[in-house]
Design a protein around this motif. Structure first.
Motif, mmCIF file in Angstrom:
data_model
loop_
_atom_site.group_PDB
_atom_site.id
_atom_site.type_symbol
_atom_site.label_atom_id
_atom_site.label_comp_id
_atom_site.label_asym_id
_atom_site.label_seq_id
_atom_site.Cartn_x
_atom_site.Cartn_y
_atom_site.Cartn_z
ATOM 1 N N ALA B 355 27.723 39.901 52.444
ATOM 2 C CA ALA B 355 28.830 38.977 52.734
ATOM 3 C C ALA B 355 28.321 37.573 53.063
ATOM 4 N N LYS B 359 29.480 33.780 51.696
ATOM 5 C CA LYS B 359 30.107 32.805 52.587
ATOM 6 C C LYS B 359 29.180 31.676 53.023
ATOM 7 N N SER B 382 33.897 31.646 45.532
ATOM 8 C CA SER B 382 35.225 31.586 46.118
ATOM 9 C C SER B 382 35.991 32.885 45.834
ATOM 10 N N ALA B 383 35.833 33.425 44.633
ATOM 11 C CA ALA B 383 36.496 34.684 44.284
ATOM 12 C C ALA B 383 35.957 35.839 45.130
ATOM 13 N N ARG B 385 34.803 35.516 48.158
ATOM 14 C CA ARG B 385 35.355 35.333 49.507
ATOM 15 C C ARG B 385 36.780 35.870 49.587
ATOM 16 N N TYR B 386 37.505 35.687 48.519
ATOM 17 C CA TYR B 386 38.871 36.220 48.446
ATOM 18 C C TYR B 386 38.838 37.734 48.662
ATOM 19 N N ALA B 389 38.161 38.511 52.218
ATOM 20 C CA ALA B 389 39.234 38.123 53.133
ATOM 21 C C ALA B 389 40.228 39.249 53.362
ATOM 22 N N TYR B 390 40.572 39.949 52.292
ATOM 23 C CA TYR B 390 41.612 40.974 52.441
ATOM 24 C C TYR B 390 41.148 42.368 52.027
ATOM 25 N N ASN B 401 36.178 40.373 58.045
ATOM 26 C CA ASN B 401 36.238 39.868 59.418
ATOM 27 C C ASN B 401 37.693 39.864 59.881
ATOM 28 N N GLU B 404 38.880 36.823 61.898
ATOM 29 C CA GLU B 404 39.086 35.632 61.074
ATOM 30 C C GLU B 404 40.404 35.746 60.311
ATOM 31 N N ALA B 405 40.696 36.955 59.834
ATOM 32 C CA ALA B 405 41.945 37.170 59.102
ATOM 33 C C ALA B 405 43.147 36.869 60.004
ATOM 34 N N TYR B 408 43.610 33.095 60.318
ATOM 35 C CA TYR B 408 44.268 32.456 59.178
ATOM 36 C C TYR B 408 45.736 32.863 59.063
ATOM 37 N N ALA B 409 46.052 34.089 59.491
ATOM 38 C CA ALA B 409 47.461 34.493 59.488
ATOM 39 C C ALA B 409 48.238 33.618 60.480
#
Ligand code: SF4
Lengths: 247, 492
Positions: B355, B359, B382-383, B385-386, B389-390, B401, B404-405, B408-409
């Protein structure tokens, strides 16, 4: 320039931490007799979330931005990376949604970075600014590589009366900001910004400028911690300066 | 985000940043080769070349199965043997089998990253076979018991003093730091190995389906010798390293040597196609081509990442990346460091496991500009990281993380309502007061963004934000310009 009107897209960091950059931009539009508006619903374009991978959250911001700005004729922003976000990443976010994709592309095509708008759209190079001092310029990555904006800011800087423009070494090397990169990987980020600062100092400039406050905030933050005697100014602030100070 | 990540990547980065030798070498290599490559692309007479090669790389990938079958047929026709290895283990097992069947006691290797990827050396050594690297840089790395830190210049983290000491220790030469003397010492030691080796193992820069030959580029000549002197030559090839035609092979090689070392052509370009025939003055008795998948077909199948297989491993992206320029190769903990490594390592070896590689860059885009085949590595980072992210099923990625999620929410909610957003800024302005220090900067932050203030100050939220200034100063004057409004309306 009477008859023109722009809609101000003010990057969130400029809004909250560097309002002087947006005010400078406004004063330049006043000087050029260009009308302007500021849609007060705007918040953030979504770039931080996008760069960290949180595309679903970024999409919410993108949709909002499009709804707020899509009826404006011309959108001008004092931040290259935000314009890059709108122009290049919004279409990625809506790749599977033809209707939104079309709207995103339309908004993107009329969103301009500030210096790009002055030089490419209005054909200006001298806007009557005056600033005494030695100035060097940092090429922000998304601005210079993403949007290919390199000559526009330099053209404007070279036409500021009293300003001595000095190129620094490796002006287009990343300053190490990278959004949450600087927070999650501070050691690497600091090593990068230190190299940038060495190049700024070696140039002998009193002021370092640029077209993206994110990078400038990073450079300023490190300069301040190192107690270096170099001032950081957004390019709009330099362009807004006149004989009597900032107009 | 709130707890600082302390990982192998960060530890490695810190170590690299603290090493003056490494920093100097990285500066040198980037100043010379990274900038050099950018300059070269600008001056390239044939400005269509990079796009043409990229197009041919992507076209080849789209028909890779057919082209590889063609290649295999041609190699076999020339008397060579071809083995398709699905995994690293299969490739290692096959190589070992070939070695043992032929009573191989010593192997010389010609610089091959793929051999590192599949980790062949320990398997051979365990079977009692001596393995010697013949590329000077790799040889030094092997003597030092180290790992390469650059795909083209493996020992850039060492200087001539390190190497001098190493050679005195391991080769028993008189202490010296003179590069020509050191090179001569290595040459002498390597010649002996090359003359007595039973088997040569090389990589493959680019095979060609039309001819059934593999091409190897080098500047020292040792790689070439590894292919011609021993009885057996075995080439390890990542399955994407192939072109359909000789024209494509030639053009792609021309980009490779330019990107790697600013050379129009490397000192040696060898084309190997099978065992020696009757009357040939030299060449191996047996030739084996091992075509390795090891995770590549999964990348191939995902259009988002297929482009990464267009890579020709020139290393130019390492030579320009400002992050690699500080942390060097070891921090990546992978056979493949730098921007290309940051993309393919997670794809080959696990996105969550790597990871930090996804990042730990700024997405500055320099790698895209310098890449001979214009690989959009920032887009692929970037893809990735996407996915982190989820979470992502296809690539078996867990959400990286959770905290972190959440951040951002919450951010998403905050930016969705301008009035709430502005209230939040106001609150932050109040809360920041005790932290504002000398020259009106914040010196220390807790929690979320504390990493920022480790080495940097932060400007505080302004007394008046622009939107507040707008409301007070400019908002009212808007109604006064109806004439202008009309005109802009017409423009729309
Ligand atoms: S990604 Fe491009 S620049 Fe990097 S090694 Fe591959 S071909 Fe070279």
């Amino acid at each position: 320039m009477a008859g023109k009107k722009v809609s101000l897209f003010v990057q969130c960091l400029v809004d909250s931490m560097f309002p002087q950059a947006a005010e400078a931009m406004v004063s330049i539009f006043q000087r050029l007799q260009i009308d302007f508006d500021y849609p007060t619903q705007q918040t953030c374009c979504g770039q931080p979330a996008f760069n960290s991978g949180y595309r679903k959250d970024a999409t919410v911001a993108a949709r909002r931005f499009i709804e707020i700005f899509e009826n404006e004729a011309v959108i001008v922003c004092p931040s290259g990376s935000c314009v890059h976000m709108v122009r290049h990443h919004y279409p990625e976010l809506f790749a599977d949604d033809p209707e939104m994709l079309a709207r995103a592309k339309t908004v993107g095509s009329k969103t301009f970075e500030f210096t790009q708008y002055l030089v490419d759209e209005l054909n200006l190079s001298n806007i009557g600014a005056e600033f005494p001092g030695k100035v060097t310029y940092h090429d922000s990555c998304h601005l210079s590589r993403g949007l290919q904006i390199n000559s526009q800011p330099r053209t404007l800087l070279r036409h500021i009366k009293g300003l001595e423009f000095i190129e620094m070494k490796d002006s287009d090397t990343c300053c190490g900001f990278g959004g949450t990169f600087a927070i999650n990987y501070p050691d690497i980020s600091t090593a990068m910004v230190d190299e940038k600062i060495e190049n700024i100092l070696a140039s002998g400039a009193e002021v370092v400028t640029g077209c993206d406050i994110s990078c400038l905030m990073n450079i300023q933050g490190r300069l301040s911690r190192r107690e270096e005697n170099v001032k950081v100014m957004h390019i709009a602030e330099l362009l807004a300066s006149t004989a009597g100070g900032q107009s | 985000m709130s707890k600082k990540i302390e990982s192998a990547y960060i530890e490695g980065a810190k170590k690299a940043i603290a090493s003056p030798t490494l920093q100097k070498s990285l500066d040198n290599i980037q100043d010379r080769f990274g900038k050099g490559a950018m300059q070269l692309w600008k001056e390239l007479e044939d400005q269509g070349m990079r796009d043409r090669v990229k197009e041919s790389r992507m076209r080849t990938l789209a028909h890779l199965d057919i082209i590889l079958m063609e290649l295999a047929q041609k190699v076999r026709k020339r008397g060579g043997k071809v083995f398709f290895a699905r995994t690293a283990e299969e490739a290692v097992a096959y190589t070992l089998e070939v070695a043992q069947k032929n009573q191989v006691k010593s192997v010389v290797k010609g610089k091959s990253m793929t051999s590192m990827e599949i980790d062949i050396d320990p398997a051979l050594e365990k079977a009692g076979i001596e393995v010697v690297e013949t590329d000077l840089g790799e040889y030094i790395i092997q003597l030092a018991g180290d790992t390469p830190s650059h795909i083209i210049a493996p020992c850039i983290h060492m200087d001539r003093h390190d190497i001098g000491k190493l050679f005195t220790d391991k080769l028993g030469i008189e202490p010296t730091t003179d590069p020509p003397e050191l090179t001569m010492a290595a040459r002498k030691a390597l010649r002996e190995k090359l003359l007595s080796a039973d088997m040569g193992i090389t990589g493959c820069n680019l095979a060609c389906a039309e001819t059934g030959q593999i091409a190897l580029v080098s500047n020292e000549g040792n790689i070439r010798m590894s292919t011609t002197m021993p009885r057996i030559h075995l080439a390890l090839m990542g399955m994407e390293r192939v072109t359909a035609t000789t024209d494509e092979q030639r053009e792609t090689l021309q980009l490779l040597t330019r990107g790697a070392a600013l050379q129009k052509l490397s000192t040696y370009v060898s084309f190997n196609g099978g065992p020696k025939k009757e009357g040939d003055p030299d060449g191996p008795e047996e030739f084996h081509l091992v075509i390795i998948d090891n995770g590549r077909s999964k990348i191939l199948a995902d259009l988002e990442f297929r482009e990464s297989l267009a890579c020709i491993r020139c290393g130019a992206c390492l030579n320009i990346c400002p992050v690699y320029g500080k942390i060097g190769g070891h921090a990546y903990n992978s056979t493949y460091p730098g921007p290309i490594g940051a993309v393919i390592t997670p794809l080959l070896d696990g996105v969550n496991k790597h990871a930090d590689l996804c990042k730990g860059e700024t997405l500055c885009g320099a790698c895209l500009d310098v890449c001979p085949v214009k690989n959009d590595l920032p887009r692929m980072l970037s893809a990735l990281r996407y996915k982190l992210a989820y979470g992502d099923n296809r690539w078996n990625v867990r959400q990286h993380n959770v905290k972190e999620a959440y951040v951002y929410a919450a951010w998403q909610k905050a930016i969705s309502h301008s009035s709430a957003y502005r209230r939040m800024i106001k609150t932050a302005r109040l809360l920041q007061k005790p932290f504002i220090g000398k020259n009106n900067m914040i010196k220390k932050m807790a929690g979320l963004a504390s990493g920022w203030t480790d080495d940097r100050d932060l400007p505080p939220i302004a007394q008046r934000t622009f939107s507040e200034i707008w409301d007070e100063k400019y908002a009212k004057r808007q109604q006064q310009t109806p004439a202008i409004k009309e005109e802009t309306n017409n423009e729309k």
